[in-house]
Design a protein around this motif. Structure first.
Motif, short mmCIF file in Angstrom:
data_model
loop_
_atom_site.label_atom_id
_atom_site.label_comp_id
_atom_site.label_asym_id
_atom_site.label_seq_id
_atom_site.Cartn_x
_atom_site.Cartn_y
_atom_site.Cartn_z
N PRO A 107 0.86 -1.19 0.00
CA PRO A 107 0.00 0.00 0.00
C PRO A 107 0.89 1.23 0.00
O PRO A 107 1.75 1.38 0.86
N SER A 108 0.68 2.13 -0.94
CA SER A 108 1.67 3.19 -1.16
C SER A 108 1.21 4.57 -0.74
O SER A 108 1.99 5.52 -0.81
N THR A 109 -0.04 4.70 -0.31
CA THR A 109 -0.54 6.01 0.09
C THR A 109 -0.85 6.01 1.58
O THR A 109 -1.02 4.95 2.20
N VAL A 110 -0.93 7.19 2.14
CA VAL A 110 -1.31 7.32 3.55
C VAL A 110 -2.66 6.67 3.79
O VAL A 110 -2.85 5.95 4.78
N GLU A 111 -3.59 6.86 2.88
CA GLU A 111 -4.94 6.32 3.07
C GLU A 111 -4.94 4.79 3.07
O GLU A 111 -5.59 4.17 3.91
N GLU A 112 -4.19 4.18 2.15
CA GLU A 112 -4.14 2.72 2.08
C GLU A 112 -3.46 2.14 3.32
O GLU A 112 -3.92 1.14 3.89
N LEU A 113 -2.36 2.75 3.74
CA LEU A 113 -1.66 2.26 4.92
C LEU A 113 -2.49 2.47 6.18
O LEU A 113 -2.50 1.60 7.07
N GLN A 114 -3.17 3.59 6.28
CA GLN A 114 -4.00 3.84 7.46
C GLN A 114 -5.13 2.83 7.55
O GLN A 114 -5.48 2.37 8.65
N LYS A 115 -5.70 2.46 6.41
CA LYS A 115 -6.77 1.45 6.40
C LYS A 115 -6.26 0.12 6.94
O LYS A 115 -6.92 -0.54 7.76
N ALA A 116 -5.07 -0.30 6.49
CA ALA A 116 -4.49 -1.55 6.98
C ALA A 116 -4.16 -1.45 8.47
O ALA A 116 -4.41 -2.39 9.25
N LYS A 117 -3.62 -0.32 8.88
CA LYS A 117 -3.27 -0.13 10.29
C LYS A 117 -4.51 -0.15 11.17
O LYS A 117 -4.53 -0.77 12.25
#
Length: 356
Positions: free
Chosen positions: A58-68
């Motif tokens: 996941p390369s964006t803040v939004e994608e990483l935040q969703k996984a986190k």
């Protein structure tokens, strides 16, 4: 339940510590990355999750935040991204290398903004990374594991990348580190490089440069920063034939992530084993991690395929993962590995408490 536990503690019964406060933290790759496996990981005392994908992340803040957020829903932390952004052009200095480096920087910055501190990567040519000659070697109880045996390996074959040389690979690594480590320092992200697997100098014409402790010293000296660090894969270092506790001590200030696996054999002939079955004294290894004050995530790496399992991947994701064979990434073997690790960690932490 917890009130009852405290009451029983007052009567002399033992109440287990909050594992999230331990320095030695068990982390886990879950495959597939879904809520069932996240709940399972939480139930077996895992504290940290590793997002694993060897092709992308996941390369964006939004994608990483969703996984986190999904991981934190189950009271764990997302601590590591393993695999990372594509770097096939970076490793061999192909056309498009600088564009890949810019994407790599973007991913590092996004990790920093979300608060994911460790990025595990390797620097092997992408046309041939991990090498094995079988994924169906029977070990204890008929469990299936993987092996590498040079006499069964056709090293005359060549990949699409042809033949490469070590000097170029070192130059490519230096170019990469000098570009991305300053960004990692600014973002608060620690890069952790995994050794070549198997740790051989050349495989099918492809030069490999990170397969001895001396190679890692050279890598760290290319850019002397704590953010230029190591994934200490105990299995791969064991394949090198080194003393694991002494090598842990040697690299203690630059290790950010640990792979807890084992083998029997050496670099050109080894079998992967259960975590309790190989040639490394795993209890002594954990004592050493304790003694150096290591506080990063430790995950069980490759595990055997156990009875009743068919493989961790389905559909497109199964391509290259040998579904039905010992990919190393199935879940049942991880249950055993986590239980074994938890017992060893309890033992070494209790030893420390008793010595005070």
């Amino acid at each position: 339940f917890f009130g009852m536990a405290q009451e029983r503690a007052g009567k002399g019964f033992r109440v287990h510590r909050d594992y999230k406060n331990d320095d030695l933290r068990i982390s886990l790759v879950i495959t597939p990355f879904d809520e069932t496996n996240l709940q399972l990981a939480s139930q077996i005392s895992v504290t940290d999750i590793v997002y694993y994908d060897m092709d992308k992340m996941p390369s964006t803040v939004e994608e990483l935040q969703k996984a986190k957020d999904l991981v934190e829903k189950y009271n764990m932390k997302l601590t590591v991204v393993e695999g990372g952004p594509p770097m096939d052009k970076i490793v061999l200095a192909k056309e498009g290398r600088d564009e890949q480096i810019e994407h790599y920087k973007q991913c590092i910055r996004a990790m920093g903004k979300v608060g994911i501190p460790i990025l595990c990567y390797n620097f092997m040519p992408w046309s041939l990374r991990v090498g094995r000659t079988s994924y169906e070697v029977p070990i204890r109880g008929g469990a299936l594991s993987s092996c590498f045996c040079m006499k069964d390996w056709d090293d005359t074959l060549r990949t699409v990348d042809g033949e490469t040389n070590h000097d170029d690979m070192w130059r490519n690594l230096e170019y990469f580190l000098k570009a991305v480590i300053p960004v990692a320092e600014e973002a608060g992200v620690y890069l952790a490089c995994h050794p070549d697997d198997p740790p051989l100098k050349r495989v099918r014409g492809l030069a490999r440069i990170l397969n001895t402790p001396e190679d890692f010293e050279r890598m760290m000296n290319l850019y002397p920063s704590k953010h230029n660090g190591i994934t200490f894969c105990q299995g791969t270092f064991s394949e090198m034939g080194v003393n694991i506790p002494e090598t842990i001590k040697k690299f203690k200030d630059r290790v950010h992530f640990v792979h807890f696996r084992d083998v029997v054999g050496g670099p050109d002939n080894f079998v992967e084993t259960f975590q309790d079955q190989g040639q490394t004294d795993m209890l002594e290894a954990l004592r050493t991690w304790r003694d150096i004050g290591f506080s990063g995530p430790i995950r069980p790496d490759h595990v055997p395929l156990l009875a009743g399992e068919q493989g961790h991947a389905t559909g497109e994701k199964a391509v290259g993962y040998f579904s039905g064979y010992a990919s190393g990434y199935t879940m049942l073997g991880r249950l055993f590995a986590v239980g074994y690790m938890r017992g060893l960690i309890e033992a070494v932490l209790d030893e420390k408490k008793a010595s005070k």
